[in-house]
Design a protein around this motif. Structure first.
Motif, PDB file in Angstrom:
ATOM      1  N   THR A  67       5.518  10.481  -1.056  1.00 42.46           N
ATOM      2  CA  THR A  67       5.032   9.113  -1.166  1.00 42.46           C
ATOM      3  C   THR A  67       5.707   8.226  -0.131  1.00 42.46           C
ATOM      4  O   THR A  67       6.879   8.434   0.188  1.00 42.46           O
ATOM      5  N   PHE A 111      -3.419   4.852  -6.316  1.00 44.18           N
ATOM      6  CA  PHE A 111      -3.261   5.515  -5.024  1.00 44.18           C
ATOM      7  C   PHE A 111      -3.447   7.019  -5.198  1.00 44.18           C
ATOM      8  O   PHE A 111      -2.826   7.620  -6.070  1.00 44.18           O
ATOM      9  N   ARG A 138       1.201   4.998  -9.094  1.00 53.19           N
ATOM     10  CA  ARG A 138       0.982   3.618  -9.538  1.00 53.19           C
ATOM     11  C   ARG A 138       2.230   2.826  -9.191  1.00 53.19           C
ATOM     12  O   ARG A 138       3.344   3.251  -9.528  1.00 53.19           O
ATOM     13  N   GLN A 187       0.843  -1.189   0.000  1.00 56.14           N
ATOM     14  CA  GLN A 187       0.000   0.000   0.000  1.00 56.14           C
ATOM     15  C   GLN A 187       0.881   1.242   0.000  1.00 56.14           C
ATOM     16  O   GLN A 187       1.809   1.356   0.795  1.00 56.14           O
ATOM     17  N   VAL A 188       0.585   2.169  -0.906  1.00 55.31           N
ATOM     18  CA  VAL A 188       1.345   3.405  -1.017  1.00 55.31           C
ATOM     19  C   VAL A 188       0.461   4.566  -0.582  1.00 55.31           C
ATOM     20  O   VAL A 188      -0.688   4.677  -1.007  1.00 55.31           O
ATOM     21  N   GLN A 189       1.000   5.407   0.250  1.00 52.98           N
ATOM     22  CA  GLN A 189       0.287   6.621   0.634  1.00 52.98           C
ATOM     23  C   GLN A 189       0.940   7.820  -0.026  1.00 52.98           C
ATOM     24  O   GLN A 189       2.174   7.892  -0.116  1.00 52.98           O
ATOM     25  N   THR A 227       7.215   3.590  -6.140  1.00 50.36           N
ATOM     26  CA  THR A 227       6.215   3.716  -7.198  1.00 50.36           C
ATOM     27  C   THR A 227       6.880   3.608  -8.561  1.00 50.36           C
ATOM     28  O   THR A 227       8.078   3.858  -8.696  1.00 50.36           O
TER      29      THR A 227
END
Length: 122
Positions: free
Chosen positions: A24, A111, A96, A1-3, A28
């Motif tokens: 980030t 995201f 992405r 999971q990327v924030q 990514t």
């Protein structure tokens, strides 16, 4: 999971400049900016491969906006110059993690940040 978390929006007069940042939390493949003006659909602004070797722009911002990344800071930037009132809107950072996909289609970015308001007064 990327924030992803945006910052840097604000109020500026036409012809002025702003720089948006997007931090980030993870690795990514590509990142981008989309914007949504009041009463309109969200639209593509710019995107970039994380390596920085490929950038993509909407025709409406070419020559005025510059997208870039800083790997050491895990941050993407959007330098916006010669701003126009029609640039007003909420700017969303997106990312992405997987390889490939469109650099223009929001459905290929998984995201999203919460957005930052940019207002350009005439």
């Amino acid at each position: 999971q990327v924030q992803v978390v945006e910052s840097g929006g604000g109020l500026v007069q036409a012809g002025g400049s702003l720089r948006l940042s997007c931090a980030t939390s993870g690795r990514t493949f590509a990142m981008g900016w989309f914007r949504q003006a009041p009463g309109k659909e969200r639209e593509f602004v710019a995107s970039i491969r994380w390596s920085g070797d490929s950038t993509f722009y909407a025709d409406s911002v070419k020559g005025r906006f510059t997208i870039s990344t800083n790997s050491a800071k895990n941050t993407m930037y959007l330098q916006m110059n010669s701003l126009k009132p029609e640039d007003t809107g909420v700017y969303y950072c997106t990312a992405r993690a997987r390889w490939g996909g469109s650099y223009y289609d929001e459905s290929d970015f998984g995201f999203w940040g919460r957005g930052t308001q940019v207002t350009v007064s005439s």
